[in-house]
Scaffold this motif. Structure first.
Motif, PDB file in Angstrom:
ATOM      1  N   TRP A  98       0.812  -1.222   0.000  1.00 16.68           N
ATOM      2  CA  TRP A  98       0.000   0.000   0.000  1.00 16.68           C
ATOM      3  C   TRP A  98       0.842   1.267   0.000  1.00 16.68           C
ATOM      4  N   ILE A  99       2.051   1.229   0.577  1.00 20.95           N
ATOM      5  CA  ILE A  99       2.897   2.420   0.509  1.00 20.95           C
ATOM      6  C   ILE A  99       3.308   2.676  -0.931  1.00 20.95           C
ATOM      7  N   ARG A 100       3.434   1.616  -1.717  1.00 25.31           N
ATOM      8  CA  ARG A 100       3.755   1.752  -3.137  1.00 25.31           C
ATOM      9  C   ARG A 100       2.598   2.432  -3.876  1.00 25.31           C
ATOM     10  N   ILE A 101       1.379   1.975  -3.619  1.00 28.00           N
ATOM     11  CA  ILE A 101       0.203   2.572  -4.256  1.00 28.00           C
ATOM     12  C   ILE A 101       0.006   4.008  -3.772  1.00 28.00           C
ATOM     13  N   TYR A 102       0.186   4.228  -2.475  1.00 29.35           N
ATOM     14  CA  TYR A 102       0.023   5.565  -1.904  1.00 29.35           C
ATOM     15  C   TYR A 102       1.026   6.543  -2.496  1.00 29.35           C
ATOM     16  N   SER A 103       2.281   6.114  -2.597  1.00 30.20           N
ATOM     17  CA  SER A 103       3.328   6.991  -3.115  1.00 30.20           C
ATOM     18  C   SER A 103       3.090   7.339  -4.574  1.00 30.20           C
ATOM     19  N   ALA A 104       2.616   6.357  -5.354  1.00 35.89           N
ATOM     20  CA  ALA A 104       2.353   6.617  -6.773  1.00 35.89           C
ATOM     21  C   ALA A 104       1.213   7.607  -6.954  1.00 35.89           C
ATOM     22  N   ALA A 105       0.237   7.590  -6.030  1.00 36.87           N
ATOM     23  CA  ALA A 105      -0.946   8.449  -6.179  1.00 36.87           C
ATOM     24  C   ALA A 105      -0.741   9.837  -5.598  1.00 36.87           C
ATOM     25  N   PHE A 106       0.023   9.944  -4.515  1.00 40.91           N
ATOM     26  CA  PHE A 106       0.061  11.212  -3.781  1.00 40.91           C
ATOM     27  C   PHE A 106       1.451  11.804  -3.638  1.00 40.91           C
ATOM     28  N   SER A 107       2.466  11.254  -4.321  1.00 37.45           N
ATOM     29  CA  SER A 107       3.788  11.866  -4.253  1.00 37.45           C
ATOM     30  C   SER A 107       3.756  13.235  -4.902  1.00 37.45           C
ATOM     31  N   PRO A 108       4.494  14.208  -4.356  1.00 34.01           N
ATOM     32  CA  PRO A 108       4.502  15.553  -4.965  1.00 34.01           C
ATOM     33  C   PRO A 108       5.055  15.513  -6.377  1.00 34.01           C
ATOM     34  N   LYS A 109       4.456  16.329  -7.244  1.00 38.61           N
ATOM     35  CA  LYS A 109       4.910  16.394  -8.636  1.00 38.61           C
ATOM     36  C   LYS A 109       6.294  17.039  -8.717  1.00 38.61           C
ATOM     37  N   ARG A 110       7.144  16.453  -9.594  1.00 40.05           N
ATOM     38  CA  ARG A 110       8.489  16.991  -9.765  1.00 40.05           C
ATOM     39  C   ARG A 110       8.560  17.831 -11.050  1.00 40.05           C
ATOM     40  N   SER A 111       9.294  18.927 -10.966  1.00 41.17           N
ATOM     41  CA  SER A 111       9.401  19.816 -12.131  1.00 41.17           C
ATOM     42  C   SER A 111      10.667  19.568 -12.933  1.00 41.17           C
ATOM     43  N   ASN A 112      11.622  18.737 -12.414  1.00 42.97           N
ATOM     44  CA  ASN A 112      12.841  18.493 -13.165  1.00 42.97           C
ATOM     45  C   ASN A 112      12.583  17.501 -14.290  1.00 42.97           C
ATOM     46  N   TRP A 113      13.569  17.391 -15.199  1.00 44.74           N
ATOM     47  CA  TRP A 113      13.367  16.553 -16.377  1.00 44.74           C
ATOM     48  C   TRP A 113      13.360  15.083 -16.016  1.00 44.74           C
ATOM     49  N   LYS A 114      14.143  14.681 -15.037  1.00 40.88           N
ATOM     50  CA  LYS A 114      14.252  13.276 -14.699  1.00 40.88           C
ATOM     51  C   LYS A 114      13.191  12.914 -13.673  1.00 40.88           C
ATOM     52  N   VAL A 115      12.291  12.000 -14.041  1.00 35.41           N
ATOM     53  CA  VAL A 115      11.198  11.606 -13.155  1.00 35.41           C
ATOM     54  C   VAL A 115      11.507  10.234 -12.588  1.00 35.41           C
ATOM     55  N   ASN A 116      11.449  10.111 -11.280  1.00 38.14           N
ATOM     56  CA  ASN A 116      11.701   8.825 -10.635  1.00 38.14           C
ATOM     57  C   ASN A 116      10.591   7.845 -10.939  1.00 38.14           C
ATOM     58  N   SER A 117      10.928   6.589 -11.068  1.00 33.62           N
ATOM     59  CA  SER A 117       9.931   5.541 -11.243  1.00 33.62           C
ATOM     60  C   SER A 117       9.224   5.294  -9.929  1.00 33.62           C
ATOM     61  N   VAL A 118       8.115   4.541 -10.018  1.00 34.37           N
ATOM     62  CA  VAL A 118       7.362   4.219  -8.813  1.00 34.37           C
ATOM     63  C   VAL A 118       8.230   3.449  -7.836  1.00 34.37           C
ATOM     64  N   GLU A 119       9.053   2.527  -8.362  1.00 37.78           N
ATOM     65  CA  GLU A 119       9.892   1.725  -7.486  1.00 37.78           C
ATOM     66  C   GLU A 119      10.882   2.609  -6.728  1.00 37.78           C
ATOM     67  N   LYS A 120      11.492   3.600  -7.437  1.00 39.97           N
ATOM     68  CA  LYS A 120      12.450   4.467  -6.772  1.00 39.97           C
ATOM     69  C   LYS A 120      11.757   5.370  -5.757  1.00 39.97           C
ATOM     70  N   THR A 121      10.553   5.842  -6.120  1.00 37.83           N
ATOM     71  CA  THR A 121       9.809   6.686  -5.191  1.00 37.83           C
ATOM     72  C   THR A 121       9.471   5.928  -3.930  1.00 37.83           C
ATOM     73  N   THR A 122       9.031   4.684  -4.116  1.00 41.75           N
ATOM     74  CA  THR A 122       8.699   3.862  -2.962  1.00 41.75           C
ATOM     75  C   THR A 122       9.934   3.571  -2.138  1.00 41.75           C
ATOM     76  N   GLY A 123      11.058   3.299  -2.823  1.00 40.25           N
ATOM     77  CA  GLY A 123      12.280   2.980  -2.106  1.00 40.25           C
ATOM     78  C   GLY A 123      12.797   4.143  -1.296  1.00 40.25           C
ATOM     79  N   SER A 124      12.464   5.373  -1.711  1.00 40.13           N
ATOM     80  CA  SER A 124      12.936   6.534  -0.982  1.00 40.13           C
ATOM     81  C   SER A 124      12.167   6.766   0.306  1.00 40.13           C
ATOM     82  N   VAL A 125      11.023   6.094   0.458  1.00 37.56           N
ATOM     83  CA  VAL A 125      10.238   6.244   1.681  1.00 37.56           C
ATOM     84  C   VAL A 125      10.982   5.571   2.826  1.00 37.56           C
ATOM     85  N   ASN A 126      11.024   6.223   3.954  1.00 37.49           N
ATOM     86  CA  ASN A 126      11.691   5.666   5.125  1.00 37.49           C
ATOM     87  C   ASN A 126      11.109   4.302   5.453  1.00 37.49           C
ATOM     88  N   VAL A 127      11.982   3.293   5.541  1.00 36.03           N
ATOM     89  CA  VAL A 127      11.519   1.931   5.821  1.00 36.03           C
ATOM     90  C   VAL A 127      10.804   1.867   7.158  1.00 36.03           C
TER      91      VAL A 127
END
Length: 416
Positions: A98-127
């Motif tokens: 669910w943290i994976r689904i939550y992060s994909a839906a509600f992570s803040p939008k990034r303005s830089n050219w390189k967009v992190n994948s869902v896996e990287k976004t999820t991995g950046s969440v504090n374990v």
């Protein structure tokens, strides 16, 4: 009519059994009768083998493999998967899913050219934010945030108010986009429940009338209570037509005791049935011969209808905002400048529709936060409005229909 969630769960279980793992996955997908398909290591092709040699079902797989499969499911399918059995419920509550689904839906939008994948976004969440939470925490957080989105969207739709009725202008649109419907839950004395979807629905100028009828009602003698609930999809997607084949949110509107179907609550009848009124706003028809349920009819007023039908829970109704009584705007003469809108209809027939303006009340008629306003005077014929036809209650089932004529009004018969 369906009992519990069995039919819905069967549909999603069949869907899960039809899942095919991505290349390199573990498990089997069902093939023709008597055979299963599996991927042959080293050859990259599928071969069929008899199920007598090898048969794999999802329920027999190790938990680690199931969690890998569940990682590929969306939120709706994952919720339905958790309803299959107790083991799937606990696995589908896993916070890492669910943290994976939550992060994909509600992570803040990034303005830089390189967009992190869902896996990287999820991995950046504090374990620790996953491990130190009880099972199902991030599922609840995701559902709560999605429900907040629904409430915000509906609040915007319901914002414009009709100056003549004081009711939201776009109630019909709010019902449509939210996928709102209504069910009754018949509960037996032993706790067994029967959930019935509404059969017929008519939306009027200031209220909605909902009908339930059928041939497979449970026996009245075994029933104890009836719950009236609004139901909406847990997740609202305005780009898609709302579907009933998914997880739905129940909001209790009113609870009725069926032991109150007595002579004191009967308001009329004809040669086929008797009709009882249970407050607030519920009519129950009983066949005269069998003394069994013929139909149930609810009349719901538009005033905070969407809120009551969506913002409560399955056991606790939505709590209306506190009523703040108005103070006298003129201590000597009382309140003035009010208007009243009346609709009287039954079965698609309108008997009366009118708006009365510039109403007032005397100071002595304001008491305990309520006001008594005289709209029509019996002595002033110019204030009287004609009725179209003789007032009656139209009823319908899957076999018969009829209309019960009323010689006069009945106290307690009204909308919620």
């Amino acid at each position: 009519m369906a009992t519990g969630r069995g039919r819905l769960l069967q549909q999603h279980w069949r869907g899960l059994q039809a899942l095919r793992l991505p290349p390199g996955g573990v498990g089997a997908a069902p093939g023709p009768a008597g055979f299963s398909l599996r991927q042959c290591a080293g050859r990259g092709r599928l071969r069929a083998e008899s199920t007598a040699e090898r048969s794999v079902s999802l329920d027999s797989m190790p938990s680690e493999v199931l969690l890998k499969i569940f990682c590929n499911l969306d939120a709706v399918t994952l919720l339905c998967t958790g309803c299959v059995n107790r083991r799937f419920y606990h696995l589908a509550n896993d916070n890492f899913l669910w943290i994976r689904i939550y992060s994909a839906a509600f992570s803040p939008k990034r303005s830089n050219w390189k967009v992190n994948s869902v896996e990287k976004t999820t991995g950046s969440v504090n374990v620790l934010s996953v491990k130190d939470k009880e099972a199902g925490y991030w599922k609840k957080e995701y559902i709560a945030k999605q429900r907040a989105r629904v409430r915000a969207a509906l609040a915007q739709v319901l914002k414009p108010v009709n100056p003549y009725t004081g009711l939201p202008v776009k109630t019909k649109e709010a019902v449509r986009i939210s996928g709102l419907g209504w069910v009754i839950i018949l509960r037996e004395k032993n706790g067994k429940e029967y959930i019935m979807e509404h059969i017929d629905l008519s939306i009027n100028d200031s209220s909605v009338t909902i009908m339930w009828y059928g041939k497979t009602w449970p026996r009245l003698a075994t029933l104890s209570t009836l719950d009236l609930c609004g139901v909406t999809p847990v997740f609202m997607d305005q780009s898609k037509t709302p579907s009933k084949n998914g997880p739905r949110w129940h909001s209790l509107i009113a609870k009725y005791n069926l032991s109150n179907l007595t002579e004191s609550t009967m308001i009329g009848g004809d040669r086929l049935l008797r009709i009882f009124c249970l407050c607030p706003g519920l009519l129950v028809g009983l066949w005269k011969r069998e003394e069994e349920l013929a139909f149930v009819m609810a009349n719901l007023h538009f005033h905070q209808l969407v809120e009551k039908s969506t913002l409560g829970s399955a056991t606790v109704p939505y709590e209306l905002p506190p009523h703040t009584p108005l103070l006298d705007d003129n201590p000597e003469y009382g309140l003035h400048g009010y208007q009243l809108h009346i609709d009287m209809h039954s079965g698609g027939i309108f008997y009366l529709c009118g708006t009365f303006r510039n109403l007032f009340t005397k100071k002595g008629y304001v008491e305990d936060g309520y006001v008594k306003i005289v709209v029509i005077s019996f002595k002033n014929n110019t204030e009287h409005l004609p009725l179209i036809g003789k007032v009656g209650l139209s009823w319908r089932t899957d076999i018969f229909d009829g209309c019960i004529k009323f010689p006069g009004s009945h106290e307690g018969f009204g909308a919620l």
